[in-house]
Design an enzyme around this catalytic site. Structure first.
Site, short mmCIF file in Angstrom:
data_model
loop_
_atom_site.label_atom_id
_atom_site.label_comp_id
_atom_site.label_asym_id
_atom_site.label_seq_id
_atom_site.Cartn_x
_atom_site.Cartn_y
_atom_site.Cartn_z
N GLY A 1 0.78 -1.24 0.00
CA GLY A 1 0.00 0.00 0.00
C GLY A 1 0.80 1.29 0.00
N GLY B 1 3.52 -3.83 -3.95
CA GLY B 1 3.32 -4.15 -5.36
C GLY B 1 3.60 -2.91 -6.18
N ARG B 2 2.69 -1.93 -6.05
CA ARG B 2 2.79 -0.70 -6.82
C ARG B 2 4.16 -0.02 -6.69
NH1 ARG B 2 -1.75 2.64 -7.56
NH2 ARG B 2 -2.69 1.60 -5.77
N CYS C 1 -14.64 3.31 -27.46
CA CYS C 1 -15.93 3.97 -27.67
C CYS C 1 -16.57 4.22 -26.31
CB CYS C 1 -16.79 3.07 -28.54
SG CYS C 1 -18.22 3.93 -29.12
N ARG D 1 -7.09 2.92 -15.23
CA ARG D 1 -7.09 3.57 -13.92
C ARG D 1 -7.81 4.92 -13.91
NH1 ARG D 1 -3.33 4.80 -11.04
NH2 ARG D 1 -4.14 4.03 -9.07
#
Ligand code: LLP
Length: 433
Positions: free
Chosen positions: A249, A293-294, A362, A331
């Site tokens: 996190g 992770g991020r 679209c 995102r």
């Protein structure tokens, strides 16, 4: 000027990543193109490892959270850096195993694991299963019994900590689909039950309070609450907790408005809280696990696009369209996330143009940037969007039957394909008529 240290500008005024010219990469491999700086990915892994050495006597394990970016290559790199793996589905587990990951260093998550997934995890000998609820506990115990093993587990606990982040990626509070809550006694009851079962060994506790968090305090608070819970388990059940998994996190810089805490600061502060609370409660100092992770993969990645039409609606908005969009980066449409970037072939110029970058799907909300500053753009220019190494490829889709981009890894001044570009044939490969 740029969000990540690995991004530079060469004498041709082109953006470089890991020393390689992105305009040339775009030409050679086509666009849209995910580019991962493997050296920075590795460096980020080491930052966490070193911090655990420095502040916690090395008594920890960093688990790379594969949901951020999971490929055979990234699994292999994380493994080579000595990390463990957090996987959250049969597919991620399969990828890690295929990459040769030692299964005892794999931690298997998920709030609704199927019998097949539990069976696969137990059979392959994963180190720990992070159990979400009682229904799963009972099934897992049965599967482990059938296989004649005792499976190490920990439960995902909601510590009741409020992390300041987007509500969709906040998970530590009681009103969340993940795990069991502390405040209503659920967590205690499930440990009591697991303690009595013969084929599970609940030797750890887990929490994850959210994602893209910039403060250290919520992590410190969560660590204290979790350690006190470990104290209660010892006092009331005689159950010794050996592993404290504090999830991931840690926030990163997407734009210049983001102000992340250096990653090792989190461990520095959390380590003290864990040691102090262990002492106060008379319990052993546990092994710390963390699941970034991020913060490992996002800063290492960029995406390259080719600019198509530029639509300047006078007094309204200037749209710059690119050859990708929500299919490769959902995102913005999910969280209205902000990104920054540059026109790669004019990278050193000033960003004087306020534009909204639109994808080719679209869907009106298919944007990559809204009211962002870029160099004046023209059709054929290459746009580089920064910090796309996490939750882009891993959340990509084929909406509008658009093939997913290729991914290349750059390392030591060389580039190689690690995920092939999808073709139209790939798009129809599972169709039957
Ligand atoms: N551990 C657990 C149990 C998690 O649920 C997560 C993320 C992580 C670790 C890794 O968190 P990180 O260090 O990457 O923040 N799709 C969203 C993020 C969802 C995160 C879900 N869980 C996004 O694009 O922002």
């Amino acid at each position: 000027m740029f969000v990540s240290e690995n991004l530079t500008v060469n004498e041709e005024n082109h953006l470089c990543i890991g020393g390689l010219d992105t305009v040339k990469l775009a030409k050679e491999y086509g666009t849209p193109l995910y580019v991962l700086d493997e050296d920075l990915f590795r460096k980020n892994c080491q930052t966490y490892k070193t911090a655990i050495e420095k502040y916690y006597n090395g008594n920890g394990l960093v688990l790379y959270a594969n949901k951020a970016l999971c490929t055979l290559h990234t699994c292999k790199v994380a493994m080579e850096e000595g990390l463990g793996a957090d996987v959250v589905s049969g597919g991620e587990l399969y990828t890690a195993i295929k990459a040769g990951f030692p299964t005892d260093k794999i931690y298997f998550h998920g709030n609704n694991k199927t019998d097949e997934e539990l069976f696969m995890a137990v059979s392959s000998g994963v180190g720990h299963i992070i159990v979400d609820n009682e229904y799963e506990l009972v099934r897992l115990n049965d599967i482990a019994k059938e296989k004649g093993v005792v499976q190490n587990i920990m439960f995902r606990i909601k510590p009741g900590v409020d992390a300041h982040t987007h509500s969709f990626i906040q998970t530590g509070q009681i009103d969340s689909k993940f795990g069991v809550a502390l405040e209503n006694g659920e967590a205690f009851e499930i440990y009591e039950k697991a303690h009595k079962l013969s084929n599970v060994n609940p030797d750890g506790i887990h929490c994850h309070i959210g994602s893209q968090i910039f403060d250290v305090e919520p992590f410190m608070k969560a660590a204290e609450i979790m350690m006190n819970f470990a104290g209660d388990l010892k006092d009331k059940l005689g159950l010794m907790i050996k592993k404290l998994n504090l999830g991931g996190g840690y926030g990163i810089m997407y734009t210049e408005n983001d102000d992340p805490v250096p990653y090792d600061e989190y461990i520095k502060h959390v380590a003290d809280v864990v040691k102090d609370t262990a002492k106060a409660r008379g319990i052993e100092i546990p092994q710390i696990l963390m699941e970034p992770g991020r913060s490992i993969s996002a800063p290492a990645g960029i995406t390259l696009y080719t600019i198509g039409g530029v639509k300047d609606i006078k007094n309204v908005r200037k749209y710059v369209s690119v050859d990708g969009g929500m299919g490769d980066n959902p995102r913005y449409i999910l969280y209205e996330s902000e990104y920054s970037g540059v026109i790669a072939n004019k990278a050193g110029d000033e960003r004087t143009d306020k534009v909204t970058v639109a994808g080719k799907c679209c869907e009106s909300g298919d944007l990559l940037m809204r009211d962002a500053m870029l160099q004046p753009s023209e059709p054929g220019d290459i746009l580089a969007v920064f910090a796309t190494g996490a939750y882009n490829y891993s959340m990509a889709s084929n909406y509008n039957r658009i093939p997913r981009p290729a991914m290349i890894a750059v390392s030591n001044g060389e580039a190689k394909v690690i995920v092939k570009r999808e073709t139209y044939e790939d798009i129809i490969k599972n169709d039957v008529f």
